[in-house]
Design an enzyme around this catalytic site. Structure first.
Site, PDB file in Angstrom:
ATOM      1  N   GLN A  63       2.306  -3.465  -1.018  1.00  0.00           N
ATOM      2  CA  GLN A  63       1.322  -4.429  -1.512  1.00  0.00           C
ATOM      3  C   GLN A  63       1.979  -5.412  -2.459  1.00  0.00           C
ATOM      4  OE1 GLN A  63      -2.317  -2.577  -2.721  1.00  0.00           O
ATOM      5  NE2 GLN A  63      -3.319  -4.489  -3.242  1.00  0.00           N
ATOM      6  N   ASP A  64       2.214  -4.989  -3.673  1.00  0.00           N
ATOM      7  CA  ASP A  64       2.761  -5.827  -4.731  1.00  0.00           C
ATOM      8  C   ASP A  64       4.193  -5.388  -5.002  1.00  0.00           C
ATOM      9  OD1 ASP A  64       1.492  -7.826  -6.182  1.00  0.00           O
ATOM     10  OD2 ASP A  64       1.333  -6.613  -7.982  1.00  0.00           O
ATOM     11  N   PRO A  65       5.106  -6.298  -5.347  1.00  0.00           N
ATOM     12  CA  PRO A  65       6.413  -5.836  -5.822  1.00  0.00           C
ATOM     13  C   PRO A  65       6.258  -5.019  -7.112  1.00  0.00           C
ATOM     14  CG  PRO A  65       6.442  -8.202  -5.359  1.00  0.00           C
ATOM     15  CD  PRO A  65       5.005  -7.762  -5.324  1.00  0.00           C
TER      16      PRO A  65
END
Length: 229
Positions: A63-65
């Protein structure tokens, strides 16, 4: 290579779209104003650098780093050598230990060797502000990575998609299950791993699928490049 198309071939037009140029400009402006953004600029597109379109066998959607110092380097779930293994990746290693004979948990979380074998480790958002989860979620990255998934869906056949958690599963709703092999489970995060990620057997099932298609299975033991050892 079965498919000679490259990311450059299929994404060149998308990268000229106004939304994408705006995304890049916003990230660049934040960096120039002194905001710490992860991953470093040179690493933002590493997933595509390490796994060419024609080589993609497996897609794992993140999803997100990671938003902590030194963690994110452009491959979903992966961290650089010398950085503590994050909890979700530890749970992935536990699942591997429980299902892949001979797998022993490595002392690092660097997954480049997966990427080099055709595992596209794709975060759906490609940048984040330091310490602020989902801070770049609305910048336009989701539109870009939707396009990436649709291009894999269109130009490749028999790719295994590992969709963990509701975000990845919604993102993967467009995948043609007649052309590709879609496996779903809860996210490996400590919040949800015990709800069905443990025991999902996805790493084994992915390799079985590849072998049935006459392809080389993935060696899931993460190996450090020689220069990192």
């Amino acid at each position: 290579m079965a498919n000679e198309l490259t990311w450059h071939d299929v994404l060149a037009e998308e990268k000229q779209q106004p939304y994408f140029l705006n995304t890049l400009q916003t990230v660049a402006s934040e960096r120039q104003s002194g905001v710490t953004i992860y991953p470093p600029q040179k690493d933002v597109f590493n997933a595509f650098r390490f796994t060419e379109l024609g080589d993609v066998k497996v897609v794992i959607l993140g999803q997100d780093p990671y938003h902590g110092p030194g963690q994110a380097h452009g491959l979903a779930f992966s961290v650089r050598p010398g950085i503590a293994i994050p909890p979700s990746l530890l749970n992935m290693y536990k699942e591997l230990e429980n299902t892949i004979p001979g797998f022993t948990r490595p002392n690092h979380g660097y997954l480049e060797s997966w990427a080099r074998q055709g595992v596209l480790l794709l975060n759906t958002v490609l940048t984040v502000r330091a310490g602020q989860a989902h801070s770049h979620a609305s910048l336009g990255w989701e539109t870009f990575t939707d396009k990436v998934i649709s291009l894999i869906n269109q130009h490749r056949e028999g790719v295994v998609f590992l969709l963990w958690g509701s975000h990845a599963q919604k993102k993967g709703a467009i995948i043609d299950k007649q052309r590709h092999h879609v496996l779903k489970a809860p996210h490996p995060s400590p919040l949800s791993a015990h709800r069905g990620f443990f025991g999902c057997n996805h790493f084994v099932l992915a390799n079985q699928w590849l072998e049935q298609r006459g392809e080389t299975p993935i060696d899931w033991m993460p190996v450090l490049p020689a220069e990192c050892e």
